[in-house]
Design a protein around this motif. Structure first.
Motif, short mmCIF file in Angstrom:
data_model
loop_
_atom_site.label_atom_id
_atom_site.label_comp_id
_atom_site.label_asym_id
_atom_site.label_seq_id
_atom_site.Cartn_x
_atom_site.Cartn_y
_atom_site.Cartn_z
N LYS A 147 0.83 -1.21 0.00
CA LYS A 147 0.00 0.00 0.00
C LYS A 147 0.86 1.25 0.00
CE LYS A 147 -4.20 -1.82 2.03
NZ LYS A 147 -5.19 -1.66 3.10
N ARG A 148 1.96 1.21 0.73
CA ARG A 148 2.88 2.36 0.71
C ARG A 148 3.50 2.55 -0.66
NH1 ARG A 148 6.70 1.28 5.64
NH2 ARG A 148 5.85 -0.78 5.42
N LEU A 149 3.84 1.45 -1.31
CA LEU A 149 4.42 1.55 -2.65
C LEU A 149 3.39 2.07 -3.65
CD1 LEU A 149 6.50 -1.74 -2.74
CD2 LEU A 149 7.39 0.59 -2.73
N PHE B 228 0.90 4.08 -2.94
CA PHE B 228 0.72 5.50 -2.65
C PHE B 228 1.90 6.31 -3.20
CE2 PHE B 228 0.93 9.25 0.16
CZ PHE B 228 -0.30 9.80 -0.16
N ALA B 229 3.11 5.78 -3.07
CA ALA B 229 4.28 6.45 -3.64
C ALA B 229 4.17 6.52 -5.16
CB ALA B 229 5.56 5.72 -3.23
N SER B 230 3.63 5.48 -5.77
CA SER B 230 3.41 5.49 -7.21
C SER B 230 2.42 6.58 -7.60
CB SER B 230 2.91 4.11 -7.67
OG SER B 230 2.61 4.12 -9.03
N TYR B 231 1.35 6.72 -6.82
CA TYR B 231 0.36 7.76 -7.07
C TYR B 231 0.99 9.15 -6.92
CZ TYR B 231 -3.94 10.44 -6.84
OH TYR B 231 -4.92 11.35 -7.09
N LEU B 232 1.82 9.33 -5.90
CA LEU B 232 2.50 10.61 -5.72
C LEU B 232 3.43 10.92 -6.91
CD1 LEU B 232 3.42 10.69 -1.93
CD2 LEU B 232 1.68 12.02 -3.13
N ALA C 85 4.75 0.70 -8.95
CA ALA C 85 3.54 -0.11 -9.08
C ALA C 85 3.90 -1.59 -9.25
CB ALA C 85 2.70 0.37 -10.26
N VAL C 86 4.92 -1.88 -10.02
CA VAL C 86 5.36 -3.28 -10.18
C VAL C 86 5.91 -3.80 -8.86
CG1 VAL C 86 7.07 -4.76 -11.31
CG2 VAL C 86 5.75 -3.14 -12.66
N ALA C 87 6.66 -2.97 -8.14
CA ALA C 87 7.19 -3.39 -6.83
C ALA C 87 6.05 -3.66 -5.86
CB ALA C 87 8.13 -2.32 -6.28
N LEU D 198 3.01 -4.68 -6.68
CA LEU D 198 2.41 -5.93 -7.11
C LEU D 198 3.22 -7.13 -6.62
CD1 LEU D 198 0.36 -7.53 -8.86
CD2 LEU D 198 1.98 -7.26 -10.73
N LEU D 199 4.53 -7.06 -6.78
CA LEU D 199 5.39 -8.16 -6.33
C LEU D 199 5.33 -8.32 -4.82
CD1 LEU D 199 8.48 -7.59 -8.65
CD2 LEU D 199 6.69 -9.33 -8.86
N SER D 200 5.30 -7.22 -4.09
CA SER D 200 5.19 -7.28 -2.63
C SER D 200 3.87 -7.90 -2.22
CB SER D 200 5.31 -5.88 -2.04
OG SER D 200 5.03 -5.89 -0.67
N TYR D 201 2.80 -7.54 -2.90
CA TYR D 201 1.48 -8.10 -2.58
C TYR D 201 1.46 -9.60 -2.85
CZ TYR D 201 -3.49 -9.03 -2.70
OH TYR D 201 -4.71 -9.57 -2.47
N ARG D 202 1.99 -9.98 -3.97
CA ARG D 202 1.99 -11.41 -4.34
C ARG D 202 2.86 -12.21 -3.38
NH1 ARG D 202 0.79 -13.08 -10.08
NH2 ARG D 202 1.83 -14.91 -9.26
#
Length: 91
Positions: free
Chosen positions: A32-34, A36-40, A75-77, A79-83
């Protein structure tokens, strides 16, 4: 040259920013932090897009595209963290 669609994109992104920031009151996981950072990074790219129309066009164009690239990498990071941390591995 300033285009109205660029300004509308920035306004919408800035209106959504506090909503997205306050949506996660629970302990925030890494993905979620990643995200949010992507959105920023995307918001910064919108700001750089508008700024390049007024001064230092080459510098702000490079910053804009670097921000979009950073947003994609984050965003890819996420996704990988979530998976990696989800039970089933599925999204």
């Amino acid at each position: 040259m300033l285009q109205s669609s660029e300004v509308v994109d920035l306004v919408i992104a800035l209106v959504l920013l506090p909503i997205i920031a306050s949506s996660g009151r629970a302990p925030i996981r890494l993905h979620k932090r990643l995200l949010f950072a992507s959105y920023l990074a995307v918001v910064c790219a919108y700001i750089f897009t508008i700024a390049e129309g007024f001064f230092w066009p080459v510098v702000f164009n490079i910053l804009e595209h670097a921000s979009y690239a950073g947003a994609g990498i984050l965003a890819v990071a996420a996704l990988l963290s979530y998976r990696r941390h989800s039970g089933s591995g599925l999204i």
